[in-house]
Design a protein around this motif. Structure first.
Motif, mmCIF file in Angstrom:
data_model
loop_
_atom_site.group_PDB
_atom_site.id
_atom_site.type_symbol
_atom_site.label_atom_id
_atom_site.label_comp_id
_atom_site.label_asym_id
_atom_site.label_seq_id
_atom_site.Cartn_x
_atom_site.Cartn_y
_atom_site.Cartn_z
ATOM 1 N N ARG A 12 0.837 -1.206 0.000
ATOM 2 C CA ARG A 12 0.000 0.000 0.000
ATOM 3 C C ARG A 12 0.871 1.255 0.000
ATOM 4 N NH1 ARG A 12 -2.144 -2.804 4.258
ATOM 5 N NH2 ARG A 12 -1.839 -1.086 5.712
ATOM 6 N N PHE A 13 1.932 1.210 0.778
ATOM 7 C CA PHE A 13 2.864 2.345 0.812
ATOM 8 C C PHE A 13 3.420 2.609 -0.594
ATOM 9 C CE2 PHE A 13 7.185 4.014 1.014
ATOM 10 C CZ PHE A 13 7.060 5.092 1.881
ATOM 11 N N TYR A 14 3.851 1.530 -1.263
ATOM 12 C CA TYR A 14 4.501 1.714 -2.566
ATOM 13 C C TYR A 14 3.509 2.180 -3.633
ATOM 14 C CZ TYR A 14 8.485 -0.313 -0.250
ATOM 15 O OH TYR A 14 9.504 -0.521 0.636
ATOM 16 N N GLU A 15 2.281 1.722 -3.501
ATOM 17 C CA GLU A 15 1.277 2.173 -4.483
ATOM 18 C C GLU A 15 0.994 3.673 -4.325
ATOM 19 O OE1 GLU A 15 -2.096 -0.420 -5.066
ATOM 20 O OE2 GLU A 15 -3.411 1.304 -5.404
ATOM 21 N N ILE A 16 0.903 4.098 -3.071
ATOM 22 C CA ILE A 16 0.644 5.523 -2.832
ATOM 23 C C ILE A 16 1.874 6.352 -3.222
ATOM 24 C CG2 ILE A 16 0.215 7.210 -0.995
ATOM 25 C CD1 ILE A 16 -1.625 5.084 0.302
ATOM 26 N N GLN A 17 3.029 5.819 -2.912
ATOM 27 C CA GLN A 17 4.277 6.501 -3.294
ATOM 28 C C GLN A 17 4.328 6.740 -4.810
ATOM 29 O OE1 GLN A 17 7.774 3.994 -3.394
ATOM 30 N NE2 GLN A 17 8.923 5.510 -2.197
ATOM 31 N N LYS A 18 3.954 5.716 -5.550
ATOM 32 C CA LYS A 18 3.963 5.806 -7.020
ATOM 33 C C LYS A 18 2.932 6.841 -7.491
ATOM 34 C CE LYS A 18 2.644 3.140 -11.022
ATOM 35 N NZ LYS A 18 1.489 2.306 -11.269
ATOM 36 N N THR A 19 1.779 6.834 -6.834
ATOM 37 C CA THR A 19 0.742 7.810 -7.182
ATOM 38 C C THR A 19 1.269 9.226 -6.947
ATOM 39 O OG1 THR A 19 -0.870 6.169 -6.427
ATOM 40 C CG2 THR A 19 -1.691 8.393 -6.811
ATOM 41 N N GLY A 20 1.968 9.402 -5.839
ATOM 42 C CA GLY A 20 2.545 10.708 -5.531
ATOM 43 C C GLY A 20 3.537 11.151 -6.596
ATOM 44 N N GLU A 21 4.296 10.198 -7.086
ATOM 45 C CA GLU A 21 5.274 10.482 -8.137
ATOM 46 C C GLU A 21 4.549 10.957 -9.408
ATOM 47 O OE1 GLU A 21 8.447 10.047 -7.050
ATOM 48 O OE2 GLU A 21 8.922 11.145 -8.901
ATOM 49 N N GLU A 22 3.505 10.232 -9.741
ATOM 50 C CA GLU A 22 2.719 10.601 -10.936
ATOM 51 C C GLU A 22 2.110 11.986 -10.776
ATOM 52 O OE1 GLU A 22 1.252 6.042 -12.069
ATOM 53 O OE2 GLU A 22 -0.204 7.490 -11.308
ATOM 54 N N LEU A 23 1.639 12.257 -9.563
ATOM 55 C CA LEU A 23 0.946 13.534 -9.349
ATOM 56 C C LEU A 23 1.876 14.736 -9.482
ATOM 57 C CD1 LEU A 23 -1.595 12.570 -6.555
ATOM 58 C CD2 LEU A 23 -2.108 13.342 -8.874
ATOM 59 N N LYS A 24 3.153 14.501 -9.261
ATOM 60 C CA LYS A 24 4.090 15.615 -9.469
ATOM 61 C C LYS A 24 4.021 16.084 -10.922
ATOM 62 C CE LYS A 24 7.281 14.141 -5.888
ATOM 63 N NZ LYS A 24 8.499 13.359 -5.646
ATOM 64 N N LYS A 25 3.844 15.105 -11.821
ATOM 65 C CA LYS A 25 3.733 15.448 -13.249
ATOM 66 C C LYS A 25 2.357 16.021 -13.589
ATOM 67 C CE LYS A 25 5.642 11.430 -14.578
ATOM 68 N NZ LYS A 25 5.515 10.190 -15.327
ATOM 69 N N LEU A 26 1.363 15.491 -12.918
ATOM 70 C CA LEU A 26 -0.013 15.832 -13.304
ATOM 71 C C LEU A 26 -0.525 17.106 -12.647
ATOM 72 C CD1 LEU A 26 -1.579 12.259 -13.093
ATOM 73 C CD2 LEU A 26 -1.043 13.545 -15.174
ATOM 74 N N GLU A 27 0.183 17.508 -11.588
ATOM 75 C CA GLU A 27 -0.276 18.625 -10.763
ATOM 76 C C GLU A 27 -0.772 19.823 -11.581
ATOM 77 O OE1 GLU A 27 2.647 19.649 -7.879
ATOM 78 O OE2 GLU A 27 1.567 21.442 -7.243
ATOM 79 N N LYS A 28 -0.015 20.178 -12.599
ATOM 80 C CA LYS A 28 -0.369 21.385 -13.351
ATOM 81 C C LYS A 28 -1.699 21.243 -14.094
ATOM 82 C CE LYS A 28 2.617 20.350 -17.359
ATOM 83 N NZ LYS A 28 3.510 19.265 -16.901
ATOM 84 N N TYR A 29 -2.107 20.019 -14.316
ATOM 85 C CA TYR A 29 -3.406 19.809 -14.967
ATOM 86 C C TYR A 29 -4.549 19.764 -13.955
ATOM 87 C CZ TYR A 29 -0.251 18.026 -18.570
ATOM 88 O OH TYR A 29 0.755 17.886 -19.476
ATOM 89 N N ILE A 30 -4.192 19.618 -12.695
ATOM 90 C CA ILE A 30 -5.227 19.333 -11.688
ATOM 91 C C ILE A 30 -5.632 20.575 -10.896
ATOM 92 C CG2 ILE A 30 -5.638 18.087 -9.530
ATOM 93 C CD1 ILE A 30 -3.849 15.831 -10.702
ATOM 94 N N VAL A 31 -4.618 21.300 -10.429
ATOM 95 C CA VAL A 31 -4.938 22.447 -9.575
ATOM 96 C C VAL A 31 -5.687 23.497 -10.401
ATOM 97 C CG1 VAL A 31 -3.962 24.279 -8.142
ATOM 98 C CG2 VAL A 31 -3.002 21.956 -8.052
ATOM 99 N N SER A 32 -6.815 23.908 -9.880
ATOM 100 C CA SER A 32 -7.723 24.871 -10.535
ATOM 101 C C SER A 32 -8.425 24.327 -11.774
ATOM 102 C CB SER A 32 -7.003 26.173 -10.929
ATOM 103 O OG SER A 32 -6.358 26.710 -9.830
ATOM 104 N N ALA A 33 -8.290 23.044 -12.061
ATOM 105 C CA ALA A 33 -9.011 22.474 -13.208
ATOM 106 C C ALA A 33 -10.509 22.492 -12.921
ATOM 107 C CB ALA A 33 -8.549 21.043 -13.442
#
Ligand code: GLA
Ligand code: ZN
Length: 657
Positions: A369-390
């Motif tokens: 579970r830790f590693y899955e969330i860790q990976k999600t966090g990694e992905e979100l670093k890339k996706l952040e700009k599409y998400i905030v204020s979307a």
């Protein structure tokens, strides 16, 4: 973007704090929420304050690049407070709640208010210059554990005052409430009672046989009491800080008017547990909860507690499948979350929630579970700009009103009727067609179709707004049990559907709460089992008629052209496939694009990209091609079981980024 964990440093030996902070950083977490149950640590005895442990933890976390959201601790009053003052709630039988869990305090208790005021002020003053604190959370889950309504003497007196401010004099109240019924006239606001035990139980959980106006006003008052209690804390914090302030809401929970609770906050956050000991929610139920949370402020929100393991209090639910924690994260984002905080970092060894598993197990060892969330966090670093204020582009609106939640609870029409279920059936029908559907109220003109299921208690201003919307070309969908009650919960002396009769162009001649399934035919073939309005069209056109019972051949669903708009009237409940057909029929006529995807798939199209979610455990092939914003690779339409993707579709606007 906030990507965090709920953290309880007070549950761990201080020698562990540094390692825990390091591990958090490895997990890609950048935020913790903490403090919200630590009153006793902050104020060991009355007036003796000490925030040093939190100072130390905030510092340790900051050294790992992790910021803090601070919770005010008023959900868990210390024993000295309960010993010294009678701050505990009374239930509807007049029984005192026992101290020893949380949330036992009364929002109208002057001692609880005063002591809350003091601890919040001390905290605000102490942390005001701490640069590592980035936001505040007020208290924790107002209303949880059935704590919204208290029946103590303080509440009774305050209720009388609240009514006194609302009604010119007691005779006006008597008139508006119809107190003449059963000789219930009051002589003064001091006489006001609370709708507690009176030996006439009419339902389980119990509602007693009280005047429905009293009951509704008491629910409004109780909700207002928490809004006021929250505002008291916000006002104190505001003296010391400009940081954003939130409270963690509870999704579908409806004892408190969330529109009002959200008004004084900078942003809404909420706690999302899709699969616990109490069962697994359908994915549309979770999507709708997210939409409800976005809708109360019409603004993106944060998930302040996101499930991160198997959950329960005395038993556990099932373990989230590989991929599901990531999937739930993207589901939240797809419906307006722009921050995720997982509950909780490490599972507690003691206390009530030993079985509420967090990111880490009891032993603190990072696993799947830790590693899955860790990976999600990694992905979100890339996706952040599409998400905030979307922003999502909403086509449809499901109107949710808390007054109506309460009104339908007080007088629920028939055994099988449930307001939430009805709203959900409309949400689900739309969601299954991948129609972007908001759950909110007001601002009708933003939507192509507005669904107002069982909108029964209608305020005057609301009628005008709805009429305007339809006149200007809007599409309104009304259902049975609409338009027949006023703000005092009294029935209006008009043909059904009351204030909506003209808009709908019909008159309901009779109704039936059927004892057996009724068939419906016409534009849609369906069955109904909860409620059937027997409709006489006046200016409306019939879309469906009943196929059985003595009202066979009579209208069941109608549509009325009203100036530039249209009003559908759905006189009965419909089975699930028929609900979907109805939503398709209405959306088609309103020019809404639909996507029929396999069951379990959500497709959310945002301005320039599409989020795909697969809630099935197996792979699904979709007719969508493009580029994945997560991997940067071509996406060929195949979405793995519990998979989620962010896609720039080939025929879409990739260039925008
Ligand atoms: C709620 C509370 C948390 C915790 C979890 C798990 O969401 O806010 O403090 O109790 O439930 O039960
Ligand atoms: Zn009380």
């Amino acid at each position: 973007m906030i990507f965090g964990v709920d953290y309880y440093p007070e549950h761990w030996d201080r020698t562990e704090w540094k390692n825990q902070a390091k591990l958090m950083r490895e997990g890609n977490f950048n935020t913790v929420r903490m403090g919200e149950f630590a009153w006793k640590l902050f104020e060991k005895s009355e007036g003796e304050f000490d925030f040093s442990f939190l100072d130390e933890v905030i510092e340790i976390l900051a050294n790992e690049g992790i910021k803090t959201i601070l919770g005010t601790p008023t959900a868990a009053p210390p024993k000295w407070l309960a010993n010294k003052y009678d701050i505990l709630q009374r239930d509807r039988y007049g029984r005192k709640r026992e101290w020893g869990s949380r949330r036992e305090c009364c929002a109208n208790n002057p001692h609880y208010i005063e002591k809350s005021r003091i601890i919040v002020e001390e905290m605000a003053r102490h942390f005001k210059d701490n640069k590592n604190v980035i936001a505040w959370q007020i208290d924790n889950e107002f209303g949880c554990h059935g704590s919204t309504r208290c029946f103590c003497e303080n509440c009774r007196r305050q209720f009388g005052k609240w009514l006194g401010e609302k009604y010119a004099d007691i005779n006006e109240l008597n008139k508006k409430w119809g107190s003449v019924f059963w000789s219930l006239d009051y002589d003064s606001f001091d006489d006001i009672i609370l709708p507690g035990y009176n030996s006439c139980e009419i339902e389980y959980p119990p509602n007693f046989a009280h005047n429905p106006s009293l009951d509704l006003e008491f629910r409004r008052f109780s909700s207002d009491s928490w809004v006021k209690y929250q505002k008291m804390q916000i006002d104190i914090l505001r003296k010391y800080t400009n940081l954003p302030i939130t409270h963690n809401f509870m999704g579908h929970f409806s004892d408190i008017d969330y529109y009002k609770l959200a008004e004084d906050l900078d942003f809404v956050s909420w706690d999302n547990y899709p699969d616990t000991q109490w069962g697994a929610a359908e994915y549309e139920h979770i999507s709708m909860a997210h939409e409800n949370m976005r809708g109360v402020k019409n603004k993106n929100f944060i998930v302040m507690e996101e499930q991160s393991g198997p959950c329960g209090w005395d038993r556990v639910g099932s373990t989230p499948r590989p991929g599901q924690l990531r999937l739930w994260t993207y589901q939240a984002i797809a419906h307006g979350a722009e921050g995720i905080v997982y509950f909780r970092f490490r599972t507690a060894l003691f206390g009530m929630e030993q079985y509420w598993y967090g990111v880490l197990d009891h032993d603190g060892v990072p696993r799947r579970r830790f590693y899955e969330i860790q990976k999600t966090g990694e992905e979100l670093k890339k996706l952040e700009k599409y998400i905030v204020s979307a922003k999502n582009n909403y086509d449809a609106l499901i109107v949710k009103s808390y007054d109506n939640v309460w009104g339908h609870e007080i007088k629920r029409h028939t055994e099988k009727y449930d307001y939430y279920n009805l709203l959900y059936s409309y949400y689900k029908a739309n969601a299954d067609l991948n129609i972007c559907t908001a759950v909110s109220c007001g601002d009708y003109e933003k939507y192509k179709v507005v669904y107002m299921p069982s909108y029964n208690i209608v305020e005057k201003e609301e009628i005008n707004k709805i009429e305007e919307y339809v006149k200007n070309g809007g599409v309104l969908v009304l259902t049975f049990r609409s338009g027949t009650r006023n703000t005092y919960n009294n029935i209006v002396p008009l043909p059904v559907p009351g204030v909506f009769a003209e808009l709908a162009g019909i008159e309901v001649e009779e109704f039936d709460a059927p004892r057996r399934e009724v068939t419906i035919c016409g534009e849609i073939d369906a069955t109904s089992k909860i409620w059937c309005d027997i409709i006489k069209p006046v200016s409306a056109k019939t879309l469906c008629t009943y196929g059985s019972e003595y009202y066979k051949g009579k209208a069941a669903i109608t549509v009325n052209e009203y100036e530039k708009g249209k009003v559908y009237y759905v006189g009965c409940d419909l089975d699930e496939p028929a609900m979907k057909k109805l939503a398709a029929l209405i959306s088609n006529a309103a020019g809404i694009a639909m996507i029929e995807a396999p069951k379990g798939i959500e497709i959310i199209r945002r301005d320039a990209y599409t989020i795909l979610l697969n809630h099935n455990e197996y792979e699904v092939s979709l007719p969508i091609k493009g580029k994945s914003l997560i991997s940067g690779k071509d996406f060929d339409g195949r979405l793995e079981g519990y998979g989620a993707e962010f896609i720039c579709e080939d025929d879409y606007m990739y260039e925008k980024y």
